[in-house]
Design a protein around this motif. Structure first.
Motif, PDB file in Angstrom:
ATOM      1  N   PHE A  61       0.924  -1.221  -0.010  1.00 29.88           N
ATOM      2  CA  PHE A  61       0.083  -0.064   0.202  1.00 29.88           C
ATOM      3  C   PHE A  61       1.042   1.354  -0.043  1.00 29.88           C
ATOM      4  O   PHE A  61       0.504   2.266   0.662  1.00 29.88           O
ATOM      5  CB  PHE A  61      -0.870   0.016   1.257  1.00 29.88           C
ATOM      6  CG  PHE A  61      -1.944  -1.087   1.288  1.00 29.88           C
ATOM      7  CD1 PHE A  61      -3.287  -0.713   0.184  1.00 29.88           C
ATOM      8  CD2 PHE A  61      -1.953  -2.305   1.975  1.00 29.88           C
ATOM      9  CE1 PHE A  61      -4.235  -1.643   0.475  1.00 29.88           C
ATOM     10  CE2 PHE A  61      -2.834  -3.103   1.715  1.00 29.88           C
ATOM     11  CZ  PHE A  61      -4.087  -2.943   1.033  1.00 29.88           C
ATOM     12  N   ALA A 110      -2.938   0.861  -3.926  1.00 31.44           N
ATOM     13  CA  ALA A 110      -3.724   0.669  -2.943  1.00 31.44           C
ATOM     14  C   ALA A 110      -5.202   0.221  -3.764  1.00 31.44           C
ATOM     15  O   ALA A 110      -6.039  -0.397  -3.000  1.00 31.44           O
ATOM     16  CB  ALA A 110      -3.758   1.774  -1.864  1.00 31.44           C
ATOM     17  N   LEU A 119      -6.539  -3.407  -2.539  1.00 26.16           N
ATOM     18  CA  LEU A 119      -7.660  -3.762  -1.349  1.00 26.16           C
ATOM     19  C   LEU A 119      -8.934  -4.488  -2.234  1.00 26.16           C
ATOM     20  O   LEU A 119      -9.357  -5.504  -1.509  1.00 26.16           O
ATOM     21  CB  LEU A 119      -8.263  -2.401  -0.880  1.00 26.16           C
ATOM     22  CG  LEU A 119      -9.209  -2.375   0.111  1.00 26.16           C
ATOM     23  CD1 LEU A 119      -8.619  -3.369   1.443  1.00 26.16           C
ATOM     24  CD2 LEU A 119      -9.697  -1.129   0.666  1.00 26.16           C
ATOM     25  N   PRO A 161      -5.318   1.398   4.138  1.00 23.64           N
ATOM     26  CA  PRO A 161      -6.791   1.978   4.211  1.00 23.64           C
ATOM     27  C   PRO A 161      -7.036   1.400   5.637  1.00 23.64           C
ATOM     28  O   PRO A 161      -7.855   0.459   5.739  1.00 23.64           O
ATOM     29  CB  PRO A 161      -7.410   1.195   3.009  1.00 23.64           C
ATOM     30  CG  PRO A 161      -6.318   0.106   2.854  1.00 23.64           C
ATOM     31  CD  PRO A 161      -5.157   0.469   3.069  1.00 23.64           C
ATOM     32  N   LEU A 177      -9.269  -2.106   7.708  1.00 22.62           N
ATOM     33  CA  LEU A 177      -8.422  -3.272   8.453  1.00 22.62           C
ATOM     34  C   LEU A 177      -8.504  -3.340   9.823  1.00 22.62           C
ATOM     35  O   LEU A 177      -9.183  -2.420  10.525  1.00 22.62           O
ATOM     36  CB  LEU A 177      -7.065  -2.786   8.128  1.00 22.62           C
ATOM     37  CG  LEU A 177      -6.528  -2.705   6.605  1.00 22.62           C
ATOM     38  CD1 LEU A 177      -5.073  -2.023   6.674  1.00 22.62           C
ATOM     39  CD2 LEU A 177      -6.929  -3.553   5.740  1.00 22.62           C
ATOM     40  N   LEU A 211      -8.404  -7.793   7.290  1.00 23.87           N
ATOM     41  CA  LEU A 211      -9.599  -6.896   6.730  1.00 23.87           C
ATOM     42  C   LEU A 211     -10.571  -7.013   7.963  1.00 23.87           C
ATOM     43  O   LEU A 211     -10.610  -7.901   8.570  1.00 23.87           O
ATOM     44  CB  LEU A 211     -10.110  -7.607   5.632  1.00 23.87           C
ATOM     45  CG  LEU A 211      -9.084  -7.647   4.427  1.00 23.87           C
ATOM     46  CD1 LEU A 211      -9.977  -8.395   3.370  1.00 23.87           C
ATOM     47  CD2 LEU A 211      -8.830  -6.494   4.011  1.00 23.87           C
TER      48      LEU A 211
END
Length: 231
Positions: free
Chosen positions: A162, A168, A172, A196, A200, A227
């Motif tokens: 990322f 990114a 994702l 992000p 997460l 996640l």
């Protein structure tokens, strides 16, 4: 990530072929323990490496990220060494493998299969050498896995993926789709700007050095994440 090559760019007549790249790495980089991971040795750049000799004249030629130690990979490797059951007996994809450090640790911790996803041809050469130096075997794919369906693996380990908004924005959704398909996902990152965080969940924190941070080994606190909606 790779881009479209400029048609007007002339190839470097001194560019190395894959076998030459492997020889160059062995002859010009130092094989030494990774910072914070004395169990693992890697071919690592130093001031006299002359890495520019591996570059072509292509303006989009990938920088040699694989020759340096980055925090995200170190974070994941440290976490797997602490919790080898994450990968033991399981099939692993090392996303954006770089030097191969994460996949190497996964294999040493009992992963039944490790596939390193890496598009840089020089990095692919380094992964093979680093794996051999650590006594493990790793498969490599140069395909753009982000453009495909969730891979047929049990775990995705994604370190340092990322580092800019464009990447990114691709990573994702790929990880989310893979998680929805039943694949476990772990991300290692020192909380770079493009991470992000809202998507997460923090799993663990470690103090690790990062290339370019000027640290002497202690480094800053980075995180291992999954996640947020992972069950």
């Amino acid at each position: 990530m790779s881009g479209h090559r400029h048609p007007e760019a002339e190839p470097n007549r001194d560019a190395f072929f894959p076998r030459d790249v492997r020889a160059f790495i062995v002859e010009n980089l130092h094989l030494k323990p990774a910072p914070g991971l004395q169990e693992i040795v890697l071919y690592t750049a130093h001031p006299g490496s002359g890495l520019s000799r591996l570059r072509t004249s292509d303006a989009e030629d990938a920088p040699p990220y694989w020759a340096y130690n980055w925090a995200g990979g170190t974070l994941l490797a440290r976490h797997i060494l602490n919790y080898p059951d994450i990968v033991s007996g399981r099939r692993v994809l090392d996303l954006g493998a770089g030097s191969g450090i994460v996949g190497i640790v996964a294999r040493k911790c009992g992963a039944s299969l490790v596939i390193a996803a890496e598009i840089d041809t020089n990095a692919i050469a380094a992964i093979g050498l680093n794996a051999a130096a650590n006594g493990v075997a790793i498969e490599v794919t140069s395909a753009d896995v982000l453009a495909g369906s969730p891979p047929d693996v049990d775990v995705i380990l994604a370190g340092d993926v990322f580092y800019n908004p464009q990447l990114a924005g691709r990573v994702l959704p790929f990880l989310a789709a893979s998680r929805k398909a039943g694949v476990d996902v772990l991300i290692g990152d020192p909380r770079r700007q493009s991470l992000p965080l809202a998507a997460l969940k923090l799993v663990a924190e470690y103090a690790v050095p990062d290339f370019g941070d000027g640290s002497t080994g202690q480094g800053a606190i980075g995180g291992v994440f999954t996640l947020a909606d992972a069950r």
